[in-house]
Design a protein around this motif. Structure first.
Motif, PDB file in Angstrom:
ATOM      1  N   LEU A  73     -14.994 120.027  46.990  1.00 61.13           N
ATOM      2  CA  LEU A  73     -13.955 119.845  45.973  1.00 61.13           C
ATOM      3  C   LEU A  73     -12.592 120.233  46.516  1.00 61.13           C
ATOM      4  O   LEU A  73     -12.475 121.166  47.309  1.00 61.13           O
ATOM      5  CB  LEU A  73     -14.272 120.712  44.747  1.00 61.13           C
ATOM      6  CG  LEU A  73     -15.618 120.481  44.069  1.00 61.13           C
ATOM      7  CD1 LEU A  73     -15.816 121.491  42.946  1.00 61.13           C
ATOM      8  CD2 LEU A  73     -15.724 119.060  43.550  1.00 61.13           C
ATOM      9  N   PRO A  74     -11.536 119.559  46.046  1.00 58.03           N
ATOM     10  CA  PRO A  74     -10.180 119.913  46.462  1.00 58.03           C
ATOM     11  C   PRO A  74      -9.691 121.165  45.730  1.00 58.03           C
ATOM     12  O   PRO A  74     -10.309 121.612  44.761  1.00 58.03           O
ATOM     13  CB  PRO A  74      -9.359 118.678  46.053  1.00 58.03           C
ATOM     14  CG  PRO A  74     -10.110 118.126  44.882  1.00 58.03           C
ATOM     15  CD  PRO A  74     -11.561 118.396  45.153  1.00 58.03           C
ATOM     16  N   HIS A  75      -8.570 121.697  46.190  1.00 60.83           N
ATOM     17  CA  HIS A  75      -8.029 122.946  45.639  1.00 60.83           C
ATOM     18  C   HIS A  75      -7.809 122.891  44.132  1.00 60.83           C
ATOM     19  O   HIS A  75      -7.969 123.898  43.443  1.00 60.83           O
ATOM     20  CB  HIS A  75      -6.718 123.318  46.335  1.00 60.83           C
ATOM     21  CG  HIS A  75      -5.613 122.358  46.024  1.00 60.83           C
ATOM     22  ND1 HIS A  75      -4.749 122.549  44.981  1.00 60.83           N
ATOM     23  CD2 HIS A  75      -5.253 121.192  46.601  1.00 60.83           C
ATOM     24  CE1 HIS A  75      -3.899 121.537  44.930  1.00 60.83           C
ATOM     25  NE2 HIS A  75      -4.183 120.699  45.908  1.00 60.83           N
ATOM     26  N   ASP A  76      -7.480 121.716  43.586  1.00 62.77           N
ATOM     27  CA  ASP A  76      -7.190 121.650  42.151  1.00 62.77           C
ATOM     28  C   ASP A  76      -8.441 121.804  41.285  1.00 62.77           C
ATOM     29  O   ASP A  76      -8.341 121.945  40.070  1.00 62.77           O
ATOM     30  CB  ASP A  76      -6.401 120.394  41.775  1.00 62.77           C
ATOM     31  CG  ASP A  76      -7.039 119.092  42.216  1.00 62.77           C
ATOM     32  OD1 ASP A  76      -8.017 119.117  42.982  1.00 62.77           O
ATOM     33  OD2 ASP A  76      -6.542 118.033  41.801  1.00 62.77           O
ATOM     34  N   ALA A  77      -9.605 121.866  41.889  1.00 62.53           N
ATOM     35  CA  ALA A  77     -10.836 122.133  41.126  1.00 62.53           C
ATOM     36  C   ALA A  77     -10.874 123.569  40.622  1.00 62.53           C
ATOM     37  O   ALA A  77     -11.677 123.904  39.747  1.00 62.53           O
ATOM     38  CB  ALA A  77     -12.064 121.851  41.985  1.00 62.53           C
ATOM     39  N   ASP A 106      -4.605 121.212  53.517  1.00 68.80           N
ATOM     40  CA  ASP A 106      -4.028 120.767  54.780  1.00 68.80           C
ATOM     41  C   ASP A 106      -2.963 119.721  54.456  1.00 68.80           C
ATOM     42  O   ASP A 106      -2.906 119.211  53.343  1.00 68.80           O
ATOM     43  CB  ASP A 106      -5.126 120.155  55.666  1.00 68.80           C
ATOM     44  CG  ASP A 106      -4.758 120.141  57.144  1.00 68.80           C
ATOM     45  OD1 ASP A 106      -3.620 120.503  57.495  1.00 68.80           O
ATOM     46  OD2 ASP A 106      -5.626 119.764  57.955  1.00 68.80           O
ATOM     47  N   THR A 107      -2.169 119.394  55.421  1.00 62.66           N
ATOM     48  CA  THR A 107      -1.156 118.366  55.188  1.00 62.66           C
ATOM     49  C   THR A 107      -1.824 116.989  55.184  1.00 62.66           C
ATOM     50  O   THR A 107      -2.894 116.800  55.791  1.00 62.66           O
ATOM     51  CB  THR A 107      -0.065 118.382  56.276  1.00 62.66           C
ATOM     52  OG1 THR A 107      -0.660 118.021  57.523  1.00 62.66           O
ATOM     53  CG2 THR A 107       0.601 119.758  56.372  1.00 62.66           C
ATOM     54  N   ILE A 108      -1.194 116.049  54.535  1.00 69.34           N
ATOM     55  CA  ILE A 108      -1.701 114.680  54.532  1.00 69.34           C
ATOM     56  C   ILE A 108      -1.733 114.134  55.957  1.00 69.34           C
ATOM     57  O   ILE A 108      -2.707 113.493  56.362  1.00 69.34           O
ATOM     58  CB  ILE A 108      -0.859 113.785  53.597  1.00 69.34           C
ATOM     59  CG1 ILE A 108      -1.062 114.231  52.139  1.00 69.34           C
ATOM     60  CG2 ILE A 108      -1.232 112.317  53.768  1.00 69.34           C
ATOM     61  CD1 ILE A 108      -0.162 113.529  51.141  1.00 69.34           C
ATOM     62  N   ALA A 109      -0.705 114.421  56.723  1.00 74.58           N
ATOM     63  CA  ALA A 109      -0.641 113.928  58.109  1.00 74.58           C
ATOM     64  C   ALA A 109      -1.811 114.462  58.934  1.00 74.58           C
ATOM     65  O   ALA A 109      -2.434 113.702  59.685  1.00 74.58           O
ATOM     66  CB  ALA A 109       0.686 114.314  58.750  1.00 74.58           C
ATOM     67  N   ASN A 110      -2.116 115.751  58.807  1.00 67.54           N
ATOM     68  CA  ASN A 110      -3.266 116.308  59.533  1.00 67.54           C
ATOM     69  C   ASN A 110      -4.568 115.663  59.068  1.00 67.54           C
ATOM     70  O   ASN A 110      -5.466 115.417  59.871  1.00 67.54           O
ATOM     71  CB  ASN A 110      -3.349 117.824  59.342  1.00 67.54           C
ATOM     72  CG  ASN A 110      -2.353 118.574  60.186  1.00 67.54           C
ATOM     73  OD1 ASN A 110      -1.774 118.031  61.122  1.00 67.54           O
ATOM     74  ND2 ASN A 110      -2.142 119.829  59.852  1.00 67.54           N
ATOM     75  N   ALA A 163      -8.656 107.224  49.486  1.00 65.93           N
ATOM     76  CA  ALA A 163      -8.209 107.707  50.790  1.00 65.93           C
ATOM     77  C   ALA A 163      -8.128 109.231  50.811  1.00 65.93           C
ATOM     78  O   ALA A 163      -8.499 109.863  51.805  1.00 65.93           O
ATOM     79  CB  ALA A 163      -6.852 107.087  51.139  1.00 65.93           C
ATOM     80  N   ASP A 164      -7.655 109.829  49.717  1.00 63.60           N
ATOM     81  CA  ASP A 164      -7.596 111.289  49.652  1.00 63.60           C
ATOM     82  C   ASP A 164      -8.993 111.886  49.753  1.00 63.60           C
ATOM     83  O   ASP A 164      -9.224 112.831  50.511  1.00 63.60           O
ATOM     84  CB  ASP A 164      -6.917 111.752  48.365  1.00 63.60           C
ATOM     85  CG  ASP A 164      -5.420 111.489  48.362  1.00 63.60           C
ATOM     86  OD1 ASP A 164      -4.847 111.180  49.438  1.00 63.60           O
ATOM     87  OD2 ASP A 164      -4.805 111.575  47.288  1.00 63.60           O
TER      88      ASP A 164
END
Length: 175
Positions: A73-77, A106-110, A163-164
């Motif tokens: 899960l992403p941080h917003d979970a 992490d950054t989107i670019a990374n 994509a995310d």
């Protein structure tokens, strides 16, 4: 290229299927289903929904009836949600008996760089991942209307959620 990477990819019994989530409500919730078999990252399924509570997605998971591993899960979970009695989505997963791992910020670019590094090990199921693959193909950088130049950030649109979530697969892969 995706040559020989999009084909019939059966789900291997007794090998955990891990899920990778990008969460949304008005935006899409996107989920990639992944098995690690040998050196292959097998992308066996994809699901996207909108305007649904978590119970809807828990039902979808039960219906797919995979042997699940971790739910990434992403941080917003971690954010508490008033509509669920103040419980975060992470807490809802844990209450439902799911094994949760949080994706490091992490950054989107990374993340995009990590996807590029991981991609050669990926194979995608042609049918179950078709919607997700279409979204990945349409993922693109924004354009500055004043200059006509591409921006440094990808466009946030109906395709960016797949994509995310896929970036989260790569983030966990490199960890």
């Amino acid at each position: 290229t995706t040559e020989n990477r999009i084909l019939n990819v059966p789900v291997v019994p007794n090998v955990p299927v891990h899920t990778f989530w990008d969460l949304g409500y008005a935006d899409f919730t996107s989920v990639w289903f992944v098995q690690y078999v040998g050196l292959d990252t097998r992308i066996v399924d994809y699901y996207q929904g909108q305007f649904e509570a978590m119970e809807y997605y828990f039902k979808m998971l039960r219906e797919k009836d995979y042997y699940y591993g971790f739910y990434y899960l992403p941080h917003d979970a971690n954010h508490r949600n008033l509509s669920n009695g103040g419980n975060s989505i992470k807490q809802q997963f844990k209450t439902a008996g799911r094994k949760v791992k949080m994706i490091p910020i992490d950054t989107i670019a990374n993340g995009i760089f990590s996807v590029r590094r991981m991609f050669p090990s990926c194979v995608f199921d042609e049918k179950r991942c078709s919607e997700g693959l279409m979204a990945l193909r349409r993922y693109k950088y924004g354009i500055n209307t004043a200059t006509g130049q591409y921006t440094k950030e990808p466009l946030h649109d109906e395709y960016s959620h797949a994509a995310d979530a896929f970036r989260y697969v790569a983030s966990a892969h490199k960890a």
